[in-house]
Scaffold this active site. Structure first.
Site, PDB file in Angstrom:
ATOM      1  N   ASP A   8       8.106  22.120 -11.204  1.00 53.24           N
ATOM      2  CA  ASP A   8       7.797  20.927 -10.424  1.00 53.24           C
ATOM      3  C   ASP A   8       8.442  19.694 -11.047  1.00 53.24           C
ATOM      4  O   ASP A   8       8.320  19.461 -12.250  1.00 53.24           O
ATOM      5  CB  ASP A   8       6.272  20.755 -10.365  1.00 53.24           C
ATOM      6  CG  ASP A   8       5.851  19.515  -9.601  1.00 53.24           C
ATOM      7  OD1 ASP A   8       6.454  19.248  -8.549  1.00 53.24           O
ATOM      8  OD2 ASP A   8       4.915  18.828 -10.046  1.00 53.24           O
ATOM      9  N   ASP A  35      10.547  14.951  -5.559  1.00 56.98           N
ATOM     10  CA  ASP A  35       9.345  15.770  -5.711  1.00 56.98           C
ATOM     11  C   ASP A  35       9.549  17.141  -5.071  1.00 56.98           C
ATOM     12  O   ASP A  35       9.568  17.276  -3.851  1.00 56.98           O
ATOM     13  CB  ASP A  35       8.136  15.064  -5.082  1.00 56.98           C
ATOM     14  CG  ASP A  35       6.819  15.730  -5.455  1.00 56.98           C
ATOM     15  OD1 ASP A  35       6.838  16.906  -5.872  1.00 56.98           O
ATOM     16  OD2 ASP A  35       5.769  15.079  -5.326  1.00 56.98           O
TER      17      ASP A  35
END
Length: 368
Positions: free
Chosen positions: A252, A54
């Site tokens: 992301d 992440d």
């Protein structure tokens, strides 16, 4: 057999001296979680977890033994001789905004997606590839409520002081790249490359921006979106980088489908529909541009445009098919305030984060 060979080759490549390559797999296929995962070894002796990558999270989130609401795979602190808790007075505790001190432990209350997490700050040795980071700080999770938390934890690759990128700076000089395989891929055919060695030489770059409102995130300047041959007419405010509000565009690895601010999404969606001709549009789940007829020839290409590079995507990166196979949707949706270039759109690209030089590289690479 070929798939096994490919995975083996990635592993053998990781053993080449000076190159830290870590295989990446699709969590959707391997642990039924819509994330991309790497094998991380924690503690002494090592315990393995398949942790979600992440880039918008800093601290590692590790499900610890006895955790309420966690999956069956956890890290047992009592079995590691190198584990230690971090107390309230520790520097790392002061760096966490969500920390509070009840007794001696540094307690954390964290929101992750739709999950709320109660944890204590701890440290232990963490190994990716062959390099070990001694005393790596992480959240040792005691309780999770809500269903969106990756089952074996999260490895934070954000820009904050407690992220893997910052904690491994002496090893990897805040430089890493990844290639995410297709979410349908059932083996670890993608790679996370750590450090300067082994990074692509012929790759185009765009500047990385820092937003003071959200310092951990990787902002880039999205200047346009092309559907087919047409640059879509998007209101400049929808793409603008805004240090006062935190608005702009981030890249992301943890979000699945790209989100565009209303004005940008509507313009892109409408141009896509126009290109699709008279095919009847329906909606499915969170997607509002779906088709039940066979589509193929009339599907336009799509390109995200940045200063210095264009990211052109094949259909697999922006069309999703229903499980029954009868419906195909544009795999994007509207966002209230932030443009997010998500992992489905990044599949089969090498994305290089060169933080010392404040730049992001993108090139096409098939790793499925």
């Amino acid at each position: 057999m070929q798939a096994d060979d490919k995975t083996r080759l990635v592993y053998l490549t990781s053993l080449v001296a000076g190159r830290s390559f870590v295989p990446i797999g699709s969590g959707r296929q391997i642990i039924q979680s819509p994330t991309y995962i790497v094998k991380a070894n924690i503690g002494t002796p090592a315990q393995s977890l398949l942790m979600a990558l992440d880039t918008s999270t800093d601290m590692a989130l590790v499900p610890c033994a006895g955790c309420i609401g966690c999956s069956s795979v956890t890290y047992d602190t009592t079995k590691s001789v190198s584990f230690s808790s971090l107390a309230c007075g520790a520097d790392q505790c002061k760096q966490v905004q969500s920390s509070s001190c009840t007794g001696t432990a540094c307690s954390l209350n964290i929101t992750y997606g739709g999950s709320t997490i109660a944890a204590n700050l701890a440290q232990d040795n963490l190994t990716l590839a062959t390099d070990s980071i001694v005393g790596y700080p992480f959240s040792c999770i005691e309780k999770v409520a809500g269903g969106s938390f990756p089952p074996q934890g999260v490895l934070g690759l954000g820009r904050g002081p407690l992220s893997f990128v910052s904690q491994s700076k002496s090893l990897y000089t805040s430089t890493f790249s990844y290639c995410l395989p297709s979410f349908k891929s059932s083996n670890f055919s993608g790679t996370l490359r750590l450090g300067l060695n082994g990074q692509p030489k012929n790759i185009k770059y765009t500047p990385l921006l820092v937003n003071p409102r959200r310092t951990s995130l990787y902002y880039v300047n999205l200047i346009g979106i092309r559907v087919g041959s047409k640059i879509v007419d998007i209101p400049p405010s929808a793409l603008a980088f805004n240090p006062n509000t935190g608005g702009g565009t981030i890249i992301d690895s943890g979000t699945v489908f790209t989100r565009l601010v209303d004005g940008a999404y509507t313009a892109v969606r409408d141009e896509f529909r126009r290109r699709m001709g008279k095919a009847v549009v329906s909606s499915l789940g969170g997607f509002d541009t779906c088709y039940t007829v066979p589509i193929g020839k009339q599907v336009p290409t799509m390109t995200f445009m940045f200063p210095g590079l264009n990211m052109s995507m094949p259909q697999d990166n922006f069309l999703i098919h229903s499980s029954s196979g009868t419906t195909t949707c544009l795999a994007m949706s509207a966002s209230p305030a932030l443009n997010v270039i998500a992992n489905m759109q990044q599949q089969n690209h090498r994305v290089l984060f060169d933080i010392p030089n404040s730049r992001l590289g993108i090139s096409r690479e098939i790793c499925s």
